[in-house]
Design a protein around this motif. Structure first.
Motif, short mmCIF file in Angstrom:
data_model
loop_
_atom_site.label_atom_id
_atom_site.label_comp_id
_atom_site.label_asym_id
_atom_site.label_seq_id
_atom_site.Cartn_x
_atom_site.Cartn_y
_atom_site.Cartn_z
N ASN A 35 -0.45 2.64 -5.61
CA ASN A 35 -0.81 2.22 -6.98
C ASN A 35 -0.19 3.18 -7.99
N THR A 36 -0.41 2.91 -9.26
CA THR A 36 0.17 3.74 -10.32
C THR A 36 -0.90 4.52 -11.08
N LEU A 37 -2.11 4.61 -10.55
CA LEU A 37 -3.21 5.25 -11.25
C LEU A 37 -3.16 6.78 -11.19
N GLY A 38 -2.54 7.32 -10.16
CA GLY A 38 -2.51 8.77 -10.00
C GLY A 38 -3.62 9.29 -9.11
N TYR A 39 -4.45 8.40 -8.58
CA TYR A 39 -5.50 8.79 -7.65
C TYR A 39 -5.77 7.64 -6.69
N THR A 40 -6.42 7.95 -5.59
CA THR A 40 -6.71 6.97 -4.54
C THR A 40 -8.04 6.28 -4.82
N ARG A 41 -8.06 4.97 -4.59
CA ARG A 41 -9.30 4.21 -4.67
C ARG A 41 -9.57 3.57 -3.32
N ILE A 42 -10.85 3.56 -2.91
CA ILE A 42 -11.22 3.08 -1.59
C ILE A 42 -12.29 2.00 -1.72
N GLY A 43 -12.12 0.94 -0.93
CA GLY A 43 -13.12 -0.12 -0.83
C GLY A 43 -13.56 -0.24 0.61
N ILE A 44 -14.84 -0.57 0.81
CA ILE A 44 -15.40 -0.70 2.16
C ILE A 44 -16.03 -2.07 2.28
N SER A 45 -15.66 -2.80 3.33
CA SER A 45 -16.19 -4.12 3.58
C SER A 45 -16.85 -4.14 4.95
N LEU A 70 -11.66 13.33 4.74
CA LEU A 70 -10.31 13.07 5.25
C LEU A 70 -9.29 12.63 4.22
N VAL A 71 -9.72 11.98 3.15
CA VAL A 71 -8.78 11.38 2.21
C VAL A 71 -8.35 12.38 1.15
N ASP A 72 -7.04 12.38 0.86
CA ASP A 72 -6.50 13.18 -0.23
C ASP A 72 -6.47 12.29 -1.46
N PHE A 73 -7.45 12.48 -2.36
CA PHE A 73 -7.60 11.60 -3.51
C PHE A 73 -6.55 11.85 -4.60
N SER A 74 -5.73 12.88 -4.45
CA SER A 74 -4.70 13.14 -5.46
C SER A 74 -3.48 12.22 -5.27
N LYS A 75 -3.37 11.58 -4.11
CA LYS A 75 -2.29 10.62 -3.89
C LYS A 75 -2.67 9.29 -4.55
N SER A 76 -1.71 8.41 -4.71
CA SER A 76 -1.94 7.14 -5.41
C SER A 76 -1.91 5.97 -4.43
N TYR A 77 -3.08 5.60 -3.93
CA TYR A 77 -3.18 4.47 -3.01
C TYR A 77 -4.41 3.64 -3.31
N GLU A 78 -4.33 2.35 -2.98
CA GLU A 78 -5.48 1.46 -2.94
C GLU A 78 -5.73 1.22 -1.46
N VAL A 79 -6.93 1.50 -0.98
CA VAL A 79 -7.23 1.39 0.45
C VAL A 79 -8.51 0.58 0.62
N VAL A 80 -8.49 -0.39 1.54
CA VAL A 80 -9.69 -1.15 1.89
C VAL A 80 -9.92 -1.00 3.38
N PHE A 81 -11.11 -0.52 3.75
CA PHE A 81 -11.52 -0.44 5.14
C PHE A 81 -12.41 -1.63 5.46
N ILE A 82 -12.11 -2.33 6.54
CA ILE A 82 -12.93 -3.43 6.99
C ILE A 82 -13.46 -3.07 8.38
#
Length: 107
Positions: A35-45, A70-82
């Motif tokens: 993503n382009t936010l500058g930080y990681t966002r996580i979703g859990i399903s 475990l997650v490095d929130f300074s990276k820019s990713y959108e992550v969804v765990f199912i």
């Protein structure tokens, strides 16, 4: 894990699942993209087949605790765990190792 680091809207979950890459283990599936936010966002399903509300909330709390470590929130990713069928609430360390191996794919 801060509130700004969470994905909550259904449309955002669908966007990550539709356009993200997929990595799987026996107990977790991970969709992700940059993503382009500058930080990681996580979703859990957690599907209803996993158990009643108490069990599903316990699973979400465990996954959030693992992500905090475990997650490095300074990276820019959108992550969804199912959560998949093989997820065992009682095997925290085993699931943590699986999540760690998934998160190495992020780079």
């Amino acid at each position: 894990m801060l509130v700004k680091n969470r994905i909550k809207k259904h449309s955002e979950f669908q966007e990550v699942i539709a356009s993200g890459k997929l990595e799987r283990t026996s107990s977790l599936a991970m969709y992700y993209f940059s993503n382009t936010l500058g930080y990681t966002r996580i979703g859990i399903s957690v599907p209803k087949k996993s158990g009643n509300a108490v069990v599903r909330n316990k699973i979400k709390r465990q996954i959030r605790a693992m992500c905090a470590e475990l997650v490095d929130f300074s990276k820019s990713y959108e992550v969804v765990f199912i959560v998949r069928k093989a997820f065992d609430v009682n095997s925290f360390n085993l699931i943590k190792e699986e999540m760690s191996s998934l998160l190495t794919k992020l780079g």
